[in-house]
Design an enzyme around this catalytic site. Structure first.
Site, PDB file in Angstrom:
ATOM      1  N   THR A 178     -44.763  20.875  14.251  1.00 34.21           N
ATOM      2  CA  THR A 178     -44.514  19.451  14.084  1.00 34.21           C
ATOM      3  C   THR A 178     -43.048  19.242  13.726  1.00 34.21           C
ATOM      4  O   THR A 178     -42.230  20.131  13.930  1.00 34.21           O
ATOM      5  CB  THR A 178     -45.462  18.842  13.016  1.00 34.21           C
ATOM      6  OG1 THR A 178     -45.288  17.415  12.993  1.00 34.21           O
ATOM      7  CG2 THR A 178     -45.186  19.392  11.621  1.00 34.21           C
ATOM      8  N   ASN A 179     -42.705  18.057  13.194  1.00 37.09           N
ATOM      9  CA  ASN A 179     -41.306  17.797  12.847  1.00 37.09           C
ATOM     10  C   ASN A 179     -41.267  16.932  11.594  1.00 37.09           C
ATOM     11  O   ASN A 179     -42.300  16.626  11.015  1.00 37.09           O
ATOM     12  CB  ASN A 179     -40.598  17.121  14.031  1.00 37.09           C
ATOM     13  CG  ASN A 179     -41.300  15.831  14.439  1.00 37.09           C
ATOM     14  OD1 ASN A 179     -41.317  14.880  13.671  1.00 37.09           O
ATOM     15  ND2 ASN A 179     -41.931  15.811  15.597  1.00 37.09           N
ATOM     16  N   ARG A 180     -40.069  16.491  11.235  1.00 34.49           N
ATOM     17  CA  ARG A 180     -39.889  15.850   9.929  1.00 34.49           C
ATOM     18  C   ARG A 180     -40.068  14.327   9.957  1.00 34.49           C
ATOM     19  O   ARG A 180     -39.785  13.663   8.983  1.00 34.49           O
ATOM     20  CB  ARG A 180     -38.478  16.157   9.395  1.00 34.49           C
ATOM     21  CG  ARG A 180     -38.175  17.628   9.281  1.00 34.49           C
ATOM     22  CD  ARG A 180     -36.730  17.877   8.793  1.00 34.49           C
ATOM     23  NE  ARG A 180     -36.340  19.263   9.005  1.00 34.49           N
ATOM     24  CZ  ARG A 180     -36.795  20.275   8.282  1.00 34.49           C
ATOM     25  NH1 ARG A 180     -37.631  20.027   7.301  1.00 34.49           N
ATOM     26  NH2 ARG A 180     -36.438  21.520   8.550  1.00 34.49           N
ATOM     27  N   SER A 181     -40.561  13.785  11.038  1.00 35.62           N
ATOM     28  CA  SER A 181     -40.701  12.330  11.084  1.00 35.62           C
ATOM     29  C   SER A 181     -41.757  11.837  10.090  1.00 35.62           C
ATOM     30  O   SER A 181     -42.868  12.341  10.042  1.00 35.62           O
ATOM     31  CB  SER A 181     -41.107  11.899  12.496  1.00 35.62           C
ATOM     32  OG  SER A 181     -41.430  10.512  12.507  1.00 35.62           O
ATOM     33  N   ALA A 213     -41.401  10.819  17.028  1.00 35.86           N
ATOM     34  CA  ALA A 213     -40.745  12.109  17.302  1.00 35.86           C
ATOM     35  C   ALA A 213     -41.780  12.958  18.005  1.00 35.86           C
ATOM     36  O   ALA A 213     -42.708  13.494  17.384  1.00 35.86           O
ATOM     37  CB  ALA A 213     -40.299  12.751  15.998  1.00 35.86           C
TER      38      ALA A 213
END
Ligand code: PMT
Length: 401
Positions: free
Chosen positions: A211-214, A278
Site C-alpha cells: 500500500t502507500n501513505r495516503s 493513490a
C-alpha cells in the site's frame, strides 16, 4: 469560492438540555467558519448556560426573553427571523420539538421560528426513553414532513446513565450539516461528481499487503468542497481512518481493481471525475491463500503485474482531473500525465514536503491544464485546495470552455 458558511447569518436556538454546554463550542466553531451568529436561549437553556457565554463568543446580543423591553433585540426577533440564512436548534429538547410541530409560539425562540422562512435544522437531545416515546417520534415525523432537517441524535451514554439514542451529535458534525445545507445551491448544483481517495491495498497474503501513505484527506476534502457547492458527490475510497463525510455517497473499496470497477460504474451520466486516490500501479501476480512462511533463503522476490490505469481508462463527456504525486521533476512529470491520461487538469504535489502531500491537513499544489498553463497555489488547507480545483472545474464546465 470558499466556505459557504462565510458571511452567512446563522440563528442558533439553544434549549434546556444538559447538552446546552456544547452549543457554546458550536457557536465558536460557526464563528471560526466566518458566520454571523445570533443566539436565542430559552429560559430553561439559561439554567444551563449563560447569555454572557454566547455574547462573548459571538460578539452579538443574545435574546433570552421576548418581553425584555430593555433588550435591544426584543422586538428585533422578526428582523432576526427574516435575516437568518439558516436556523439551527441545538440542542433541541422534546419540548421544543413538540412546540415546533404544533406551531406553539410562546417564547422568543418558537416565535422567531414561526416568523422565519429559512431552512431549519434541529439536533435532538434527550434521554433515550423520551426519544423513543411515540409522541416524540410523531413530532419528529411531522417536522421531517415539513422539510425540517433532523440531525441525529447519536447513541451513547446519556446524562441519566442510560445508554441509548438521545445524545446530541457533536458540534463539528453540526457545522458540516450547516455547511452542506448552505452550499446546496452553489455553482455545482445539479452536477454529478465522482471523487476517489485513499491508498489502495494490494494483498500479498491474508496478513500482508502493498500500500502507500495516503490518508485520504485530500480526496475527502475535494468531496466535501464539491458537496458544499451543491454537487451530488460519489466518493470511491480505499481504506482510511476518516469518517464518511455527511451528504456524500461513499463507496468503500480496497484494491486498485475494485476501485477501477467502482469508478467505471459511477461515471455514467457524471459531469466531473477527480482522482485524488493513490492507486497502486502494480499488484502481486498472485495473493497467497495462507500467510507466507519464512523460507531458508535470505531473499525473496515477488512478481508484480500491472493494475488498470483508472483515470486513463475512463473517458466520456465529463471533466477529468488527476493528481500527480511526485518526488522530483514535478512539472515535467505532471505535464506528461495530463497527456498520457487525457486529463483536463492535474494537481501536482511534491510529496516529499513535510507540510504537503500524504497525511497532513495542508497541501501545496500546482495546477496544470492540458494547454500546459500553470497556476501555482500557496500552502492551503486541503479543503481550500479542493475549492481551488473546483473553481477551475466550474470554469471548464461553462459552455464553450
Ligand atoms: O490522501 P492524502 O494523505 O491526503 O495525500 C494526498 C495525496 C498525496 C495522495 C494526493 O494529493 C495525491 O497526490 N494523489 C494522487 C496520488 C497518485 O497516485 O498520484 P500518481 O502520480 O501516482 O497518479 C497520477 C494520477 O493517476 C492520479 O490522479 C491517480 O489517482 C491516477 N491513477 C494512478 C494509477 C492508476 N493505476 N490509476 C489511476 O487512476
Amino acid at each position: 469560492m470558499t466556505d459557504p458558511i462565510k458571511g452567512k447569518h446563522i440563528l442558533l436556538g439553544v434549549t434546556g438540555s444538559i447538552a446546552a454546554y456544547k452549543a457554546a463550542d458550536l457557536a465558536g466553531k460557526l464563528m471560526q467558519a466566518g458566520a454571523v451568529v445570533d443566539t436565542i436561549l430559552t429560559k430553561d437553556a439559561a439554567e444551563f448556560v449563560t447569555p454572557l457565554t454566547f455574547r462573548s463568543l459571538t460578539h452579538r446580543p443574545v435574546i433570552t426573553n421576548l418581553f425584555d423591553v430593555d433588550s435591544e433585540l426584543a422586538i428585533e426577533h422578526v428582523g432576526l427571523a427574516l435575516r437568518a440564512d439558516i436556523v439551527l436548534i441545538a440542542p433541541a429538547t422534546a419540548n421544543v420539538l413538540a412546540k415546533l410541530a404544533f406551531g406553539i409560539a410562546d417564547d422568543a425562540l418558537t416565535t422567531t421560528i414561526l416568523a422565519t422562512r429559512a431552512p431549519i435544522l434541529v439536533a435532538p437531545a434527550m434521554d433515550a426513553h423520551m426519544y423513543d416515546h411515540p409522541t416524540v417520534q410523531a413530532n419528529l415525523h411531522t417536522l421531517r414532513s415539513r422539510g425540517v432537517t433532523i440531525i441525529g441524535p447519536a447513541a451513547g451514554r446519556l446524562a441519566s446513565g442510560l445508554v441509548g439514542m438521545g445524545r446530541m451529535v457533536e458540534p463539528l458534525t453540526l457545522v458540516e450539516y450547516v455547511r452542506w445545507n448552505l452550499g446546496k445551491h452553489g455553482d455545482l448544483h445539479g452536477k454529478k461528481v465522482v471523487i476517489s481517495a485513499g491508498g489502495t491495498e494490494e494483498p500479498l497474503d491474508p496478513v500482508r499487503m502493498l500500500t502507500n501513505r495516503s490518508s485520504g484527506k485530500q480526496g475527502y476534502a475535494v468531496a466535501e468542497a464539491a458537496r458544499d457547492r451543491g454537487a451530488a458527490v460519489t466518493l470511491v475510497t480505499a481504506p482510511t481512518a476518516l469518517p464518511d463525510p455527511i451528504g456524500v455517497n461513499v463507496v468503500h473499496v480496497m484494491t486498485a481493481q475494485q476501485m477501477h470497477e467502482a469508478v467505471v460504474n459511477a461515471v455514467h451520466g457524471v459531469d466531473v471525475v477527480v482522482m485524488a486516490a493513490a492507486v497502486a500501479d502494480y499488484r502481486p501476480a498472485s495473493a497467497a491463500d495462507q500467510k507466507m512462511k519464512k523460507g531458508p533463503s535470505d531473499s525473496m522476490s515477488i512478481d508484480l503485474v500491472k493494475n488498470p490505469d483508472i483515470i486513463g481508462s475512463v473517458n466520456g463527456p465529463f471533466i477529468k482531473v488527476g493528481f500527480a504525486a511526485e518526488t522530483q521533476d514535478l512539472i515535467a512529470n505532471a505535464k506528461s500525465k495530463v497527456i498520457s491520461k487525457n486529463l483536463h487538469l492535474i494537481a501536482a504535489n511534491d510529496v516529499t514536503a513535510t507540510d504537503a502531500g500524504f497525511g497532513v491537513d495542508t497541501n501545496r499544489v500546482i495546477l496544470i491544464d492540458r494547454a500546459g498553463r500553470i497556476e501555482e497555489l500557496p500552502l492551503l488547507s486541503k479543503y481550500e485546495i479542493g475549492h481551488r480545483i473546483l473553481d477551475r472545474v466550474v470554469a471548464l464546465l461553462k459552455p464553450g470552455a
